[in-house]
Design an enzyme around this catalytic site. Structure first.
Site, PDB file in Angstrom:
ATOM      1  N   ASP A  62     -70.092   6.403 -97.097  1.00  0.00           N
ATOM      2  CA  ASP A  62     -71.442   6.434 -96.512  1.00  0.00           C
ATOM      3  C   ASP A  62     -72.204   5.176 -96.919  1.00  0.00           C
ATOM      4  OD1 ASP A  62     -73.625   8.494 -95.298  1.00  0.00           O
ATOM      5  OD2 ASP A  62     -74.525   7.251 -96.871  1.00  0.00           O
ATOM      6  N   LYS A 103     -75.930   3.317 -90.982  1.00  0.00           N
ATOM      7  CA  LYS A 103     -77.249   3.779 -90.515  1.00  0.00           C
ATOM      8  C   LYS A 103     -78.083   2.605 -90.055  1.00  0.00           C
ATOM      9  CE  LYS A 103     -76.971   6.937 -94.454  1.00  0.00           C
ATOM     10  NZ  LYS A 103     -76.496   6.142 -95.579  1.00  0.00           N
ATOM     11  N   SER A 118     -71.002   6.688-107.282  1.00  0.00           N
ATOM     12  CA  SER A 118     -70.743   6.165-108.620  1.00  0.00           C
ATOM     13  C   SER A 118     -70.004   4.856-108.474  1.00  0.00           C
ATOM     14  CB  SER A 118     -69.928   7.133-109.477  1.00  0.00           C
ATOM     15  OG  SER A 118     -69.733   6.527-110.753  1.00  0.00           O
ATOM     16  N   HIS A 163     -81.773   6.007 -89.680  1.00  0.00           N
ATOM     17  CA  HIS A 163     -81.925   6.201 -91.127  1.00  0.00           C
ATOM     18  C   HIS A 163     -83.214   6.964 -91.488  1.00  0.00           C
ATOM     19  CE1 HIS A 163     -80.612   4.057 -95.099  1.00  0.00           C
ATOM     20  NE2 HIS A 163     -81.065   5.266 -95.354  1.00  0.00           N
ATOM     21  N   TYR A 195     -78.523  -1.056 -96.986  1.00  0.00           N
ATOM     22  CA  TYR A 195     -77.921  -1.181 -98.322  1.00  0.00           C
ATOM     23  C   TYR A 195     -77.406  -2.601 -98.560  1.00  0.00           C
ATOM     24  CZ  TYR A 195     -77.781   3.985 -98.141  1.00  0.00           C
ATOM     25  OH  TYR A 195     -78.079   5.316 -98.004  1.00  0.00           O
ATOM     26  N   ASN A 221     -66.123  13.457-110.027  1.00  0.00           N
ATOM     27  CA  ASN A 221     -66.871  14.020-108.887  1.00  0.00           C
ATOM     28  C   ASN A 221     -65.942  14.506-107.772  1.00  0.00           C
ATOM     29  OD1 ASN A 221     -69.197  13.341-110.270  1.00  0.00           O
ATOM     30  ND2 ASN A 221     -69.609  11.486-109.083  1.00  0.00           N
TER      31      ASN A 221
END
Ligand code: NDP
Length: 282
Positions: free
Chosen positions: A46, A76, A234, A109, A51, A243
């Site tokens: 994702d 996004k 992470s 987004h 970003y 995770n």
């Protein structure tokens, strides 16, 4: 190892319920982080235009040699590009940076109801064009409140497959989850461990001790049992593995209820409220 469950989306596709998020991963580290994630077993990544790290994602996907159909890639639309022409152009740039000829999922987004004359409907219509030409397999939204969902559905007839919103034990966001469910929209829970804030909560650590698991694992497992899609972030391979190891054990009803009880309603929200958020990148 138990496989990651797939969640069926209303457009006939499916999405791995557990993935890796790369928000706040610096551009120069992203290829390494995503390669490590793929090594651990994550197949769902994702990212987002805002970003600033789609290129690193693309580099790692290309280097992995994994078949395209085994990967699930979400990006996004930047808040800067809501106007239809900007959305089309920026989507092409995303494909180029990701080194892909299609993404699995493209999201609006943020709704930005106080910007663009309150028009997020033409933005949504533009995303629908990308499905028609095959360059986005599925489209969805992020940070849409129930009223925002109603409006795009009423005005376009196109129902998002997902709504990616803040959800974690301190902010269960049940109103939005219920609105999503009414429209058969899958909920994606962002900041699923509240960026670490829930990990030293005594209720969470107690459940973790009962199960011999970590606080992050029990929190992520709580999300999976609620049916939401998660992609904890992470940068550290050992935490990525931790995770990921949440698939072959479960919380019982009392443990689920104990974590449910941590909800603080609006006070638990960590991010901005979507009705007010108006950030525009440079
Ligand atoms: P998360 O809830 O996933 O938490 C990430 C933080 O927790 C990082 O600081 C990470 O540090 C730490 N962490 C991760 N695993 C562990 C562990 N096992 N033990 C202890 N600490 C741990 O927060 P995010 O905000 O990143 O949300 C996840 C994803 O959701 C994002 O990456 C993004 O893809 C998406 N998102 C979407 C938004 C939207 O508006 N649509 C908004 C926010 C997020 P470290 O890296 O050092 O391990």
């Amino acid at each position: 190892m138990t496989a990651v469950p797939n969640i069926a989306l209303h457009d006939g596709t499916s999405i791995p319920q557990l993935g890796l998020g790369v928000f706040q991963v610096p551009a120069e580290e992203t290829a390494r982080v995503v390669s490590d994630g793929l090594e651990v077993g994550y197949r769902h990544i994702d990212t987002a235009q805002m970003y600033g790290n789609e290129e690193g994602v693309g580099e790692a996907l290309a280097a992995s040699g994994l078949p395209r159909e085994e990967l699930y890639v979400t990006t996004k639309l930047s808040n800067a590009f809501h106007r239809p022409d900007d959305a089309r152009r920026s989507f092409e740039e995303s494909l180029r940076r990701l080194r892909l000829d299609r993404v699995d999922l493209f999201l609006v987004h943020w709704p930005l109801p106080t910007l663009y004359d309150g028009d997020y409907v033409s933005t949504w219509r533009t995303l629908a064009e990308l499905v028609e030409d095959g360059r986005a397999t599925s489209i969805g939204v992020s940070n849409f409140e129930p009223a925002h969902l109603e409006r795009i559905i009423d005005e376009t007839g196109v129902v998002p497959v997902v709504n990616q919103v803040e959800v974690h034990p301190y902010f269960r966001n049940e109103e939005v989850r219920a609105a999503d469910a009414r429209h058969h929209i899958a909920t994606q829970a962002w900041s699923p461990i509240a960026q670490g804030a829930v990990l030293d909560d005594p209720v969470v650590t107690k459940v973790a001790d009962q199960l011999g698991r970590t606080p992050s694992q029990v929190t992520l497992r709580w999300h999976l049992q609620r049916g939401d899609i998660v992609f904890p972030k992470s940068s550290k391979p050992e935490r990525m593995r931790e995770n990921f190891d949440i698939l072959d054990w479960e919380l019982d009803a009392d443990q689920m209820a104990a974590i449910d009880g941590l909800d603080r309603g609006e006070d638990g929200r960590r991010g901005p409220h979507p009705d007010q958020f108006d950030y525009l990148p440079e």
